[in-house]
Design an enzyme around this catalytic site. Structure first.
Site, short mmCIF file in Angstrom:
data_model
loop_
_atom_site.label_atom_id
_atom_site.label_comp_id
_atom_site.label_asym_id
_atom_site.label_seq_id
_atom_site.Cartn_x
_atom_site.Cartn_y
_atom_site.Cartn_z
N THR A 17 18.61 39.49 20.93
CA THR A 17 17.99 40.80 20.62
C THR A 17 18.63 41.90 21.46
O THR A 17 19.03 42.95 20.94
CB THR A 17 16.48 40.73 20.92
OG1 THR A 17 15.96 39.63 20.20
CG2 THR A 17 15.77 42.00 20.52
N GLU A 133 20.04 47.90 35.97
CA GLU A 133 18.96 48.80 35.54
C GLU A 133 18.07 48.17 34.48
O GLU A 133 16.85 48.39 34.45
CB GLU A 133 19.58 50.11 35.00
CG GLU A 133 18.59 51.15 34.56
CD GLU A 133 17.76 51.70 35.72
OE1 GLU A 133 18.30 52.46 36.52
OE2 GLU A 133 16.56 51.36 35.81
N LYS A 209 10.31 41.08 38.43
CA LYS A 209 10.62 42.51 38.47
C LYS A 209 10.15 43.11 39.79
O LYS A 209 10.82 43.97 40.38
CB LYS A 209 9.98 43.21 37.27
CG LYS A 209 10.61 42.76 35.94
CD LYS A 209 9.78 43.16 34.74
CE LYS A 209 10.40 42.65 33.45
NZ LYS A 209 9.49 42.72 32.29
N GLY A 306 12.24 45.41 24.41
CA GLY A 306 12.78 45.74 23.09
C GLY A 306 14.26 46.05 23.18
O GLY A 306 14.75 46.53 24.21
N1 HSE Z 1 8.84 39.99 28.13
C1 HSE Z 1 8.89 41.24 28.82
C2 HSE Z 1 7.65 42.06 28.49
C3 HSE Z 1 10.08 42.09 28.45
O1 HSE Z 1 6.81 41.63 27.69
O2 HSE Z 1 7.51 43.13 29.06
C4 HSE Z 1 11.34 41.64 29.09
O3 HSE Z 1 11.31 41.84 30.46
#
Ligand code: HSE
Length: 445
Positions: A17, A133, A209, A306
């Site tokens: 994706t 980023e 993250k 996305g």
């Molecule tokens: N799977 C993650 C989310 C997106 O649902 O925010 C990719 O880091």
């Protein structure tokens, strides 16, 4: 005469994706990017085992390549974009690219959270850069903000809603009164949750993250394994509703706070006041609040996932790599994981917070007084009590009622001790529910 644009050869590894979206962005926006940056960004290769997605997207078959060596041996390629994901093949591929003296761009948060410092060090040794980023917050330029716009600040705290899947599920639970299972099924149907959502709903993706963001924000090396992580998968709609009645909304927060004794990092579903700046973040959106000692509160909001938003972050990394900005930041700043000192991470037991506690108790005389006594003995002061009249249950539920207690500031280890005592004394008939109540961070200027 028209200025000749500097040509930059790019290879994308992995055409899912995000890889597909990044390739399309480079191809479709070529003129726009050339005008805005003065660079001619030339996608030379898409490397994958199969090209079904690339074919579906209408990408030129001449770009398809199955051998990494061809790409690494091509002197015209200066930026390699890793979008394979995972921590095994991707790690090997990034290491090979860095050793081949290719600048690397990646969105791989799991790999960076575990091995970021080692990969940065390898990049430095080979006189190339590693940019990421797209690893946090999709299209939100949050890494750029930490490395550049906020560099004048000592960062005091960072709070993030950094998982769109979880935020979508929680928004449905809060707004539509859905159960966790119903909201998850809806998210999967809407294409917002993976068929296997474990990494998201367990809080692990948010923790990846958080490790990356906190490392840059505080300029310290974070031990990912020492971050306490709880997901949303055991959250009950009853607690979401009790929270609502108390003026709170539940959010999966990734938090990093600088305290006198060190850094406190965690990922938890928590209650925040419905007036808190992060309370309104809807559906699959992400937001990160950063508190600097000069700026006070700043907040960054946008689509955290996305193909298209993530491709925006990837292309911005390619541009900053090609312009040399990334090299300057990488060479000069002291915040990168391979240069930073090890963070002192405070164990969660030492943290002082307000708490939401829900017990299932016998609807009998004196029970509430006994619970209050146990809390009191552990230094926990009650702020409010909520008990609905017992609904006539049948079978196992007969004579049991939920009681919700919110506390004033208390040490987490004292709360845990009290909950164990209440369970052992059978005052709590089921395992109590315990959630942090997080107040808005004070600004420090
Ligand atoms: N799977 C993650 C989310 C997106 O649902 O925010 C990719 O880091």
């Amino acid at each position: 005469m028209r200025k000749k644009h500097t040509s930059i050869g790019i290879a994308i590894l992995g055409c899912g994706t995000v890889g597909g979206a990044a390739a399309l962005a480079l191809v479709k926006d070529k003129d726009l990017l050339e005008r805005k940056t003065g660079l001619s960004l030339n996608l030379k290769y898409i490397v994958d085992k199969n090209f079904d997605n690339a074919v579906k997207l209408g990408l030129n078959r001449k770009l398809f390549e199955s051998k990494l060596q061809t790409v690494l041996g091509d002197p015209a390629v200066s930026v390699v974009v890793e979008l394979i994901g995972g921590t095994t093949v991707a790690k090997d591929v990034i290491e090979k690219a860095l050793v081949a003296k290719k600048n690397v761009v990646t969105a791989n948060k799991a790999l960076l959270a575990h091995s970021g410092a080692a990969l940065l060090s390898l990049a430095r040794k080979n006189h190339v850069t590693l940019a990421f980023e797209a690893s946090c917050g999709g299209g939100i330029p949050i890494i750029r903000a930490l490395c550049d716009g906020m560099i004048a600040n000592r960062i005091d705290a960072l709070y993030g809603i950094v998982n769109g899947t979880c935020n979508y599920i929680l928004t449905q639970m809060i707004g539509q009164g859905q159960s966790y299972q119903e909201a998850l099924a809806g998210a999967q149907k809407a294409g917002l949750a993976e068929a296997n959502p474990a990494l998201d709903v367990s809080g692990t993706d948010s923790a990846h993250k958080l490790a990356i963001l906190a490392s840059l924000a505080f300029g310290e090396k974070i031990n990912f394994d020492a971050i306490p992580v709880r997901g949303i998968d055991s959250l009950q709609s009853m607690d979401v509703e009790f929270g609502r009645q108390l003026g709170y909304v539940v959010k999966l927060l990734a938090m990093a706070v600088r305290l006198e004794s060190g850094l406190y990092l965690c990922v938890h579903p928590v209650f925040i006041s419905s007036g808190h700046p992060l309370a309104w973040i809807p559906g699959p959106f992400n937001a990160v609040s950063v508190y600097g000692h000069r700026t006070g509160h700043t907040m960054y909001y946008g689509r955290g996932a996305g193909g298209s938003p993530t491709a925006s972050a990837i292309v911005s990394d390619i541009v900053s790599t090609a312009l040399g900005t990334q090299k300057l930041l990488f060479r000069n700043l002291g915040i990168w994981g391979d240069r930073a000192k090890k963070a002192k991470q405070i164990p969660s037991g030492e943290i002082v917070s307000r708490f939401y506690l829900r017990f299932v108790v016998s609807d009998a005389a004196g029970v509430l007084a006994k619970i209050a006594a146990v809390l009191g003995r552990n230094g926990i002061s009650i702020a409010s009590v909520l008990q609905k009249e017992g609904v006539e249950g049948s079978g196992k539920q007969r004579g049991r009622v939920p009681v919700v207690i919110t506390t004033h500031q208390a040490k987490e280890k004292n709360v845990r001790k009290a909950l164990i005592s209440l369970r052992t004394a059978k005052l709590a008939l089921e395992n109590p529910v315990c959630l942090h109540i997080v107040d808005e961070q004070e600004e420090s200027f």
